[in-house]
Write an enzyme that holds these catalytic residues in place. Sequence first.
Site, PDB file in Angstrom:
ATOM      1  N   HIS A 198       0.836  -1.209   0.000  1.00  0.00           N
ATOM      2  CA  HIS A 198       0.000   0.000   0.000  1.00  0.00           C
ATOM      3  C   HIS A 198       0.870   1.257   0.000  1.00  0.00           C
ATOM      4  CE1 HIS A 198      -2.705  -2.894   2.302  1.00  0.00           C
ATOM      5  NE2 HIS A 198      -3.483  -2.530   1.294  1.00  0.00           N
TER       6      HIS A 198
ATOM      7  N   ARG B 210      -3.376 -10.222   4.729  1.00  0.00           N
ATOM      8  CA  ARG B 210      -3.735 -11.520   5.330  1.00  0.00           C
ATOM      9  C   ARG B 210      -2.510 -12.274   5.846  1.00  0.00           C
ATOM     10  NH1 ARG B 210      -7.806 -11.026   1.253  1.00  0.00           N
ATOM     11  NH2 ARG B 210      -9.855 -11.417   2.156  1.00  0.00           N
TER      12      ARG B 210
END
Length: 288
Positions: free
Chosen positions: A37, A189
């Site tokens: 990100h 995750r």
Amino acid sequence: MRIVRTVAELRDALAPRRAAGERVGFVPTMGALHEGHLSLIRAARAGSDVVVVSVFVNPTQFNDPADLAAYPRTEEADVALAASAGADLVFAPEPAELYPHGYATSVTVTGPVTESLEGAQRGRGHFDGVATVVTKLLLAVGPDAAWFGAKDAQQVVVVRRVVADLGLPVRIEVGPTVREPDGLAMSSRNVRLSPADRTRALALSRALRAVQAAVDCGADAAAARAAGLAELAADGIEPEYLVLADAGTLEPVESVDRRVLALVAARVGPVRLIDNVTVTPAAPTGAR
Ligand code: PAF
């Protein structure tokens, strides 16, 4: 760095910047920010005057309630990380802000682009959820450009379809997949992998490298896929899919004679992971 919770606050904050002719860059996220990100936020920073990051765990794109419940929520750290990468504004709405009482409208992309791969595994509701929330976020932020990660390759194809079909005035930019030094694709995750599963998860990137290695040796798509499956099997991983597909349409290919992606999805322990690489054609024999 400011956090806003409502679309009205967001628009108020951006109006003077836009009026001054500034370019707005946008990075939509579900939080639990990692280097993948941050690389998108840095790219948005480099290409824009004002950078908005959304942090919203979108309930409508989860097909599995357990996955939604387990999705990491780390807003305080996300805000600090977004600021450190150059964000000016974090938009972190409550679900009711985006899905008010009586909400009944959805954006659906039909056809093979949403029915295959993730759409086949997670159900078509997954991409309805993604297309709907991305449309709502783009309408709320009104950016000149929005950045998405190449790891979610099918999501990128779906978002480009929505933007083209609805004529949304935004440029879609795609940032490369960021990997751990050992090759594991970064994902929010990954924190849920046990140490043993974290090691087994490396089989996904190894399988994708095996696909490329087989293509380099002249294999067609079926043989290259078999090489990738063998890497996964060596770690006891049976993938939900491992395919070589056209990068634009995601239709399976028989040979690597255009821009092709190798895409894989598998459960490693309780965690569902995806990864992909661009497969390049074998160099002509004389050039090897
Ligand atoms: O890629 C994601 O994190 C999500 O699918 C997105 C684009 C933020 C929409 O919820």
